[in-house]
Scaffold this active site. Structure first.
Site, mmCIF file in Angstrom:
data_model
loop_
_atom_site.group_PDB
_atom_site.id
_atom_site.type_symbol
_atom_site.label_atom_id
_atom_site.label_comp_id
_atom_site.label_asym_id
_atom_site.label_seq_id
_atom_site.Cartn_x
_atom_site.Cartn_y
_atom_site.Cartn_z
ATOM 1 N N ASN A 132 -20.930 -20.464 2.134
ATOM 2 C CA ASN A 132 -20.081 -19.589 1.325
ATOM 3 C C ASN A 132 -19.554 -20.280 0.065
ATOM 4 O O ASN A 132 -18.506 -19.902 -0.461
ATOM 5 C CB ASN A 132 -18.909 -19.060 2.163
ATOM 6 C CG ASN A 132 -19.368 -18.358 3.424
ATOM 7 O OD1 ASN A 132 -20.027 -17.333 3.353
ATOM 8 N ND2 ASN A 132 -19.041 -18.927 4.586
ATOM 9 N N TRP A 141 -26.418 -15.292 6.261
ATOM 10 C CA TRP A 141 -25.729 -14.767 7.434
ATOM 11 C C TRP A 141 -25.522 -13.260 7.247
ATOM 12 O O TRP A 141 -25.455 -12.768 6.136
ATOM 13 C CB TRP A 141 -24.428 -15.490 7.730
ATOM 14 C CG TRP A 141 -23.315 -15.458 6.714
ATOM 15 C CD1 TRP A 141 -23.075 -16.369 5.724
ATOM 16 C CD2 TRP A 141 -22.247 -14.493 6.625
ATOM 17 N NE1 TRP A 141 -21.946 -16.030 5.020
ATOM 18 C CE2 TRP A 141 -21.416 -14.895 5.549
ATOM 19 C CE3 TRP A 141 -21.916 -13.352 7.350
ATOM 20 C CZ2 TRP A 141 -20.272 -14.179 5.165
ATOM 21 C CZ3 TRP A 141 -20.785 -12.629 6.975
ATOM 22 C CH2 TRP A 141 -19.979 -13.045 5.901
ATOM 23 N N TYR A 144 -15.783 -20.789 16.527
ATOM 24 C CA TYR A 144 -16.242 -19.615 17.272
ATOM 25 C C TYR A 144 -15.601 -19.569 18.658
ATOM 26 O O TYR A 144 -15.558 -20.566 19.381
ATOM 27 C CB TYR A 144 -17.758 -19.625 17.420
ATOM 28 C CG TYR A 144 -18.520 -19.376 16.123
ATOM 29 C CD1 TYR A 144 -17.871 -18.938 14.973
ATOM 30 C CD2 TYR A 144 -19.891 -19.565 16.051
ATOM 31 C CE1 TYR A 144 -18.560 -18.715 13.786
ATOM 32 C CE2 TYR A 144 -20.597 -19.340 14.873
ATOM 33 C CZ TYR A 144 -19.935 -18.919 13.755
ATOM 34 O OH TYR A 144 -20.630 -18.701 12.588
#
Length: 218
Positions: free
Chosen positions: A154, A202, A49
């Site tokens: 994921n 998310w 990030y």
């Protein structure tokens, strides 16, 4: 090892730094306190990030905030290798070598000014990941007290099972919302329930509240 208790709503920090809002240290502190006032005590990070900068900025703000470590829970993720000033990468790729996973967790802990991560996730699956090597890294991080729980993000059911055969998986952070509900139909949530893996969503609002930009009248 028992899992940390996470708040039902988790504050994502992806857009706190240079990727979007560019919050100052004082603004981050203010946002942390607002979150806690609303019983949001868990903060979700990833090393990438802000091009590998947001964790450190959050850590400075947290250190100055007056909040105790026991008041919050910290999640971070690793594995995605971007090209950035702080990295020698020449191409985007994944890295799930044992030494890199351990190093990445330790870097997140250092940047966030804490002694441990409540949850540590593999950010996205890699076709080259080796389950044995991942398991060795996870077991080291747990036994040394650097992470309290481990998970993936994921990952499909088969990708999760590959890792679960070697080490316990507590969480799978997936995209899930009213406008992105494939996990209900493709067996992902069934698999998680079957094996006691906690789903973590998310972008849980999907595109329901996505801002619509209208062109001004000519």
């Amino acid at each position: 090892m028992s899992r940390s208790t996470l708040s039902p709503i988790v504050a994502g920090t992806m857009n706190w730094g240079v990727w979007d809002k560019k919050l100052s240290a004082s603004e981050m502190q203010h946002t942390m306190h607002i979150c806690l006032e609303n019983q949001i005590t868990t903060f979700d990070h990833a090393d990438i990030y802000g091009n590998y900068t947001t964790e450190a900025e959050f850590g400075v703000a947290f250190k100055q905030s007056g909040l105790a470590r026991e008041q919050i829970q910290l999640i971070s993720k690793c594995g995605i290798q971007y090209m950035a000033e702080s990295r020698a990468n020449t191409i985007k790729h994944y890295d799930y070598r044992k030494d890199y996973i351990i190093w990445s967790a330790e870097q997140s802990i250092k940047k966030l000014h804490c002694d441990y991560l409540d949850v540590f996730l593999l950010h996205r699956p890699s076709p080259l990941m080796q389950a044995d090597e991942i398991a060795e890294a996870v077991e080291y991080l747990k036994s040394s007290g650097k992470i309290r729980a481990f998970g993936v993000s994921n990952f499909t059911a088969s990708q999760t099972e590959l890792i679960r055969q070697k080490t316990e998986i507590d969480y799978n952070q997936i995209q899930f919302s009213a406008t992105h509900f494939e996990a209900m139909l493709d067996g992902s949530l069934d698999y998680m329930q079957q094996h006691g893996i906690q789903p973590m969503a998310w972008k849980p609002l999907g595109v329901v509240f996505k801002q619509i930009h209208h062109k001004p009248n000519a």
